[in-house]
Design a protein around this motif. Structure first.
Motif, PDB file in Angstrom:
ATOM      1  N   SER A   3      55.965  -9.407  68.522  1.00  0.00           N
ATOM      2  CA  SER A   3      56.142  -8.053  67.991  1.00  0.00           C
ATOM      3  C   SER A   3      54.948  -7.143  68.238  1.00  0.00           C
ATOM      4  O   SER A   3      55.076  -5.923  68.134  1.00  0.00           O
ATOM      5  N   PRO A  46      54.651  -6.436  73.328  1.00  0.00           N
ATOM      6  CA  PRO A  46      54.933  -5.009  73.566  1.00  0.00           C
ATOM      7  C   PRO A  46      53.714  -4.222  74.032  1.00  0.00           C
ATOM      8  O   PRO A  46      53.830  -3.326  74.869  1.00  0.00           O
ATOM      9  N   LYS A  84      56.419   8.923  75.861  1.00  0.00           N
ATOM     10  CA  LYS A  84      56.997   7.575  75.857  1.00  0.00           C
ATOM     11  C   LYS A  84      55.960   6.547  75.396  1.00  0.00           C
ATOM     12  O   LYS A  84      56.265   5.637  74.619  1.00  0.00           O
ATOM     13  N   LEU A 135      55.424   6.900  71.576  1.00  0.00           N
ATOM     14  CA  LEU A 135      56.538   6.358  70.790  1.00  0.00           C
ATOM     15  C   LEU A 135      56.513   4.833  70.791  1.00  0.00           C
ATOM     16  O   LEU A 135      56.732   4.186  69.760  1.00  0.00           O
ATOM     17  N   ALA A 136      56.230   4.253  71.973  1.00  0.00           N
ATOM     18  CA  ALA A 136      56.181   2.793  72.052  1.00  0.00           C
ATOM     19  C   ALA A 136      55.041   2.237  71.202  1.00  0.00           C
ATOM     20  O   ALA A 136      55.187   1.215  70.518  1.00  0.00           O
ATOM     21  N   LYS A 160      53.720   3.645  68.557  1.00  0.00           N
ATOM     22  CA  LYS A 160      54.019   3.813  67.128  1.00  0.00           C
ATOM     23  C   LYS A 160      54.948   2.714  66.625  1.00  0.00           C
ATOM     24  O   LYS A 160      54.827   2.259  65.470  1.00  0.00           O
ATOM     25  N   VAL A 161      55.887   2.299  67.481  1.00  0.00           N
ATOM     26  CA  VAL A 161      56.752   1.177  67.089  1.00  0.00           C
ATOM     27  C   VAL A 161      55.915  -0.068  66.849  1.00  0.00           C
ATOM     28  O   VAL A 161      56.093  -0.790  65.856  1.00  0.00           O
ATOM     29  N   VAL A 162      54.951  -0.325  67.782  1.00  0.00           N
ATOM     30  CA  VAL A 162      54.077  -1.483  67.615  1.00  0.00           C
ATOM     31  C   VAL A 162      53.212  -1.322  66.376  1.00  0.00           C
ATOM     32  O   VAL A 162      52.940  -2.280  65.639  1.00  0.00           O
ATOM     33  N   GLU A 192      53.970   0.112  63.591  1.00  0.00           N
ATOM     34  CA  GLU A 192      54.752  -0.262  62.413  1.00  0.00           C
ATOM     35  C   GLU A 192      54.768  -1.770  62.224  1.00  0.00           C
ATOM     36  O   GLU A 192      54.664  -2.285  61.106  1.00  0.00           O
ATOM     37  N   ASN A 193      54.886  -2.504  63.364  1.00  0.00           N
ATOM     38  CA  ASN A 193      54.846  -3.963  63.275  1.00  0.00           C
ATOM     39  C   ASN A 193      53.485  -4.439  62.777  1.00  0.00           C
ATOM     40  O   ASN A 193      53.383  -5.415  62.017  1.00  0.00           O
ATOM     41  N   ASP A 221      53.428  -3.854  59.101  1.00  0.00           N
ATOM     42  CA  ASP A 221      54.238  -4.861  58.414  1.00  0.00           C
ATOM     43  C   ASP A 221      53.492  -6.184  58.323  1.00  0.00           C
ATOM     44  O   ASP A 221      53.511  -6.870  57.290  1.00  0.00           O
TER      45      ASP A 221
END
Length: 817
Positions: free
Chosen positions: A718, A722, A764, A767-768, A770-772, A774-775, A778
């Protein structure tokens, strides 16, 4: 209305006019050919006298013939010049066609009374149009008048022969001088022909001749100079006096005539630096035909030139300075100690190029030296002994006891061009090594270097100087001996370089410690293992590697397989408890037997055994730092993206205005593109470092066997994977888009679409990331929960311990009551 037809009339040239034209044409050709011949004769005669004067002048100054190359060049210039004169001034006038009309023009110009009648006669013979009935009678009348005038004209008045006469007189004078020379000195013409046509190397006849030899010592031997590469060569010993003898040989230039003996001889000495010295030598008292010249303590090569009367040495006498007999080369045939493996891996025959050679201690070698000259005797001297010998035998003298031992071993070969001796490099056994050998009850292995009395092997220390004194067959001995330093190479202990990979100094009791590194040795490893200590232990305990180094391996890499470039040390089998310490090291041993094997222990690595919760807390601290850096990368990329978005309108204005765009907009757009490219590359480097940090955390989770095992895999899938995709694919694509924008902005090309493309690519990436992110957050929440759980467990344990303490105290109080 049609025009009347014109009639062409043609009247032949009268005979008298034809005769006049033929006379003039003949005279023109005759005078041209005569002039050409005279010019050729003058040119040839002038060339003869100029070259002869040049040759005579050069010989009077230098007493040498003109260089063959110069004479060949002169011949190459003279011959084409003569041929060109003959072709242009003699052959061409004979073959050139002269028209009648040209001759008529000459006559009309010289004799005006013709009043164009002669030209009219020539043109009428070729045909003229007749217009009217009176044209032909008029032409006929002009032709008759021209014929009448031709009888009265003297053609010789046309030509001015004064220049031809002057040229004839000049040519006659030159030919007369050649004729007189041919009668008075016919050898002058012969010499010119030999010099400038045949290009002979020598063509002057001399009345004096000299020969020169070198008087060599001892014995005053006359040694002639030998031809070598366009010179006469004599080799002279360096530092000795050079004595040269010049003498007039018997005979003479011709039969019945003797050579003239000069009053003195001029000797020019040209040294290597170009300096020249001149000396005049008179005949010796014993004979007026010999001359002696001496150069004292000659140290450098020289060239000697002689001049006496009309003699001069055409070939230089070159005196080359050579050293007394010396060693041209040394070859060592070696038998290395068997443990080194060199007898199979390297050449056992070594050519020594310098004055020093390095060999492993314990090497037995036979030294064979070739001499520059045939030898009569040789002495090999060191600090321990002196070995002297010849073709028949040798004598060994030890310096410590001054004892001598003669035997039949020959040092020098039959042809006298080489000598040989056997040696062994030894090293004194240190006291510590002696104690080790004594305690083990064994002796070092020396079977690989069989030193026996029959082999006549001379033992030399590990740092010995061998000095060679040579005595050649010409009874010349070396003053300064040549020296060979034999240095024994001590077998140094192995070199161990090791480092931790994927783990830190805080580990759990279930950890597997990866250690990467290399072990190197001069000749080969005997063994390599892990060694460890627990807490305050004083004795190292060994543990073998999974892969054991091969015999005689000089470069061993810690590796478990092709994909695992490290060795693992399993901590779990030690059953350690939290709070204990573990000291780990890499130990390597070589196979040295002179005097004992070398052992190297690498830098100790200290580990502290911690609980899983403490390790997670440490890793959580590292994650927080990585997350901060990660958020800073995203922040920088957002600023970059906002900058691109702002300059999108600027690019639209610049593209719309074209060449009339505001300069400030162009500069701003160019600066933004350059700044964005640099910033993007900085963030790419920072992201690579962050990826390595997260990968290190994942590996520590795996190597420390932190439960649940899925935790590390989730973090890799995760977060790490990425991020690797972003770093390897998305960031390079964004960098290419920004680079294209920068190039277009610098070249003044349209940039609006390129700005939009760069903005989209950077978006792009953001955004990629920011997804990482969030992981990452978490995962941080999970670690925070684990930390809170650990705090609760610690509090519960503390309360439990206090309750037990209170219950124990109350129980004691009840018993006492």
């Amino acid at each position: 209305m049609s025009s009347p037809t014109q009639t062409v009339t043609q009247i032949s040239i009268p005979p008298k006019v034809q005769a006049l034209i033929r006379r003039v044409r003949f005279r023109l050709r005759r005078d041209a050919v005569a002039t050409g011949v005279l010019l050729t004769v003058c040119f040839a005669a002038v060339v003869f006298w100029v070259t002869t004067t040049l040759d005579i002048g050069w010989f009077l100054l230098q007493h040498l013939e003109l260089p063959v190359g110069l004479r060949a060049i002169l011949l190459g210039v003279m011959l084409p010049a003569v041929l060109w004169l003959l072709a242009s001034r003699v052959c061409f006038p004979l073959l050139r066609r002269v028209r009648d009309l040209d001759i008529a023009l000459i006559l009309e110009r010289r004799f005006p009374q013709f009043q164009d009648r002669l030209i009219t006669s020539i043109e009428t013979s070729k045909g003229l149009p007749v217009e009217g009935p009176l044209t032909r009678p008029m032409l006929e009348r002009s032709i008759h008048e021209a014929e009448a005038l031709a009888e009265t004209v003297v053609s010789d008045e046309i030509f001015d022969i004064s220049s031809v006469k002057r040229l004839s007189l000049f040519a006659g004078g030159l030919l007369l001088s050649l004729l007189v020379t041919a009668i008075a000195q016919p050898q002058l013409l012969t010499r010119w022909w030999s010099a400038f046509v045949l290009c002979d190397e020598t063509y002057h006849e001399r009345t004096t001749d000299l020969k020169m030899v070198a008087i060599a010592q001892p014995g005053d031997r006359a040694v002639e100079f030998v031809p070598a590469d366009d010179q006469l060569l004599y080799r002279h010993p360096r530092g000795a006096d050079l004595e040269l003898e010049m003498f007039v040989p018997d005979g003479g230039p011709t039969e019945g005539q003797d050579w003239i003996v000069p009053d003195r001889v001029r000797v020019d000495v040209v040294r290597a630096d170009g300096s020249r010295s001149r000396t005049y030598v008179s005949p010796t008292s014993s004979s007026n035909r010999k001359f002696r010249f001496v150069v004292t303590r000659l140290q450098e090569p020289i060239i000697v030139e002689l001049l006496a009367g009309d003699y001069r040495s055409r070939t230089p006498y070159h005196v080359d300075v050579v050293n007394p007999p010396g060693i041209d080369g040394i070859v060592l045939k070696c038998v290395y100690p068997e443990y080194t493996g060199w007898n199979q891996q390297r050449e056992t025959s070594i050519s020594v190029n310098g004055s020093e050679v390095q060999l492993p201690i314990g090497t037995l070698f036979e030294l064979t030296a070739t001499s520059s000259k045939a030898l009569r005797g040789v002495r090999i001297v060191s600090d321990q002994f002196e070995l002297s010998g010849d073709h028949d035998g040798s004598t060994l003298t030890m310096r410590d006891s001054q004892s001598s031992d003669s035997n039949g071993r020959k040092l020098i070969t039959q042809d006298g061009m080489a000598f040989s001796a056997r040696f062994e490099i030894t090293s004194p056994l240190p006291e510590t090594a002696k104690e080790t050998v004594a305690s083990s009850g064994s002796e070092p292995d020396t079977t690989t270097v069989p030193v026996t009395a029959e082999l006549d092997v001379l033992k030399i220390p590990s740092n010995a100087n061998l000095r060679f004194f040579l005595h050649d067959v010409d009874d010349v001995m070396t003053v300064s001996p040549e020296t060979l330093r034999v240095q024994g190479l001590e077998d140094k202990p192995p070199v161990v370089v090791a480092q931790l990979t994927g783990i830190d100094n805080a580990i759990t009791r279930f950890a597997k410690i990866p250690v990467a590194g290399r072990i190197k040795d001069d000749y080969g490893l005997k063994s390599a293992t892990f060694e460890f200590l627990v807490d305050d232990e004083s004795t190292w305990r060994p543990r073998p590697f999974r892969l054991i180094p091969d015999k005689n391996t000089t470069d061993f890499e810690l590796r478990r397989s092709e994909t695992e470039a490290y060795e693992l040390f399993d901590v779990q089998v030690l059953e350690l408890s939290e709070g204990q310490t573990l000291t780990l090291s890499i130990t390597a041993t070589d196979a040295n037997i002179f005097p004992a094997p070398g052992v190297t222990r690498g830098e100790p690595m200290l580990f502290r055994i911690v609980s899983i919760e403490e390790l997670l807390s440490l890793l959580y601290t590292r994650e927080i730092a990585l997350r901060g850096r990660f958020e800073e990368v995203i922040s920088q990329l957002e600023e970059l993206n906002n900058d691109l978005l702002f300059h999108k309108d600027v690019a639209a204005r610049v593209d719309e205005a074209g060449a009339n765009a505001v300069q400030e907009d162009r500069v701003s757009l160019n600066t933004s593109a350059t700044r964005s490219g640099n910033n993007l590359r900085r963030q790419a480097n920072e992201l690579s470092s962050i990826i390595e940090g997260f990968e290190e955390v994942v590996r520590q989770l795996i190597n420390n066997a932190v439960p649940p095992q899925q935790l590390a895999e989730n973090m890799r899938s995760s977060i790490v994977d990425p991020l690797k995709v972003v770093s390897a694919e998305m960031l390079p694509s964004a960098d290419r888009a920004v680079s294209a924008l920068r190039v277009a902005a610098q070249d003044g090309q349209p940039t609006e679409l390129l700005v939009a493309n760069a903005n989209a690519e950077v978006t792009k990436v953001i955004l990629a990331l920011k997804v990482v992110l969030e992981n990452v957050r978490d995962m941080a929440e999970f670690h925070e929960a684990l930390r809170d759980l650990k705090a609760i467990l610690d509090e519960l344990q503390k309360n439990r311990d206090e309750t037990k303490k209170l219950q124990k105290n109350q129980l004691i109080d009840d018993i006492l009551k």
